[in-house]
Design a protein around this motif. Structure first.
Motif, mmCIF file in Angstrom:
data_model
loop_
_atom_site.group_PDB
_atom_site.id
_atom_site.type_symbol
_atom_site.label_atom_id
_atom_site.label_comp_id
_atom_site.label_asym_id
_atom_site.label_seq_id
_atom_site.Cartn_x
_atom_site.Cartn_y
_atom_site.Cartn_z
ATOM 1 N N UNK A 201 0.887 -0.974 -0.068
ATOM 2 C CA UNK A 201 -0.114 -0.031 -0.001
ATOM 3 C C UNK A 201 0.786 1.505 0.029
ATOM 4 N N UNK A 202 0.754 1.889 -1.197
ATOM 5 C CA UNK A 202 1.589 3.275 -1.347
ATOM 6 C C UNK A 202 1.016 4.449 -0.240
ATOM 7 N N UNK A 203 -0.050 4.590 -0.213
ATOM 8 C CA UNK A 203 -0.592 5.604 0.746
ATOM 9 C C UNK A 203 0.038 5.982 2.115
ATOM 10 N N UNK A 204 -0.037 4.585 2.777
ATOM 11 C CA UNK A 204 0.524 4.644 4.128
ATOM 12 C C UNK A 204 2.080 4.912 4.139
ATOM 13 N N UNK A 205 2.662 4.454 3.158
ATOM 14 C CA UNK A 205 4.067 4.736 2.985
ATOM 15 C C UNK A 205 4.302 6.003 3.051
ATOM 16 N N UNK A 206 3.450 6.869 2.124
ATOM 17 C CA UNK A 206 3.880 8.332 2.135
ATOM 18 C C UNK A 206 3.307 8.959 3.345
ATOM 19 N N UNK A 207 2.171 8.554 3.970
ATOM 20 C CA UNK A 207 1.657 8.990 5.167
ATOM 21 C C UNK A 207 2.594 8.962 6.323
ATOM 22 N N UNK A 208 3.319 7.851 6.549
ATOM 23 C CA UNK A 208 4.396 7.940 7.713
ATOM 24 C C UNK A 208 5.698 8.141 7.281
ATOM 25 N N UNK A 209 5.945 8.564 6.009
ATOM 26 C CA UNK A 209 7.287 9.047 5.667
ATOM 27 C C UNK A 209 8.311 7.818 5.587
ATOM 28 N N UNK A 210 7.837 6.509 5.284
ATOM 29 C CA UNK A 210 8.503 5.324 5.354
ATOM 30 C C UNK A 210 9.602 5.577 4.196
ATOM 31 N N UNK A 211 10.850 5.164 4.603
ATOM 32 C CA UNK A 211 11.859 5.126 3.767
ATOM 33 C C UNK A 211 12.755 3.786 3.359
#
Length: 174
Positions: free
Chosen positions: A124-134
């Motif tokens: 899921x891309x949206x949560x990756x962006x939401x939490x600033x996952x690197x």
């Protein structure tokens, strides 16, 4: 006076029992060497994870990069990424987060756990962006929790393999 003596005897039993039993447990590793270095056990017992955590700690030197690791409960092997690298993660020990965050934090904690699961199983891309996952850590805990669903993660657009040591992988979100 007798009550104080009984209390002192009871208070001494646990530390003495620990001194006797700890050298015979796996927490000491095979060498049985006493050390204050918590990573010594990890290096000996789970070398692939140790290597990946060292790589991650060195690669993400600025310390602000968020790492995704599987959520877990207190006093388990989960949350080792944040513990051994000092890097922030999406969620730590779920039960500790609830205990220290209070009742109002429960909804956010449940959402973070659900988002973490979604990031691993669906990419899921949206949560990756939401939490600033690197970075996304995939080690023993994640493999046990998600199993074959992790194959989805490896094929996701915007995610690349950054490091591998044995079965342990670290993905970079690009």
């Amino acid at each position: 006076m007798a009550g104080a003596v009984v209390l002192i005897v009871i208070a001494v039993i646990h530390p003495l029992g620990t001194l006797v039993s700890m050298p015979n447990t796996n927490y000491m590793g095979e060498t049985g060497t006493l050390t204050l270095d918590g990573s010594a056990w990890l290096k000996e017992q789970k070398p692939d994870e140790y290597n990946a955590l060292c790589w991650l700690r060195e690669t993400a030197k600025n310390g602000g990069e968020v790492v995704l690791e599987a959520p877990g409960d207190a006093y388990s092997y989960s949350s080792r990424v944040s513990a051994f690298t000092g890097l922030p993660t999406v969620i730590g020990w779920r039960t500790h987060e609830m205990m220290w965050g209070g009742r109002k934090g429960g909804v956010d904690i449940d959402q973070r756990c659900a988002d973490s699961d979604g990031m691993y199983t669906e990419g899921a891309q949206e949560p990756l962006a939401k939490y600033h996952v690197r970075y996304i850590f995939v080690g023993e805990t994640e493999q046990e929790r998600y199993g074959s669903a992790l194959e989805t993660l490896a094929g996701c657009e915007g995610i690349e393999l950054a490091y591998r040591s044995g079965k342990t992988c670290v993905y970079r979100v690009i």
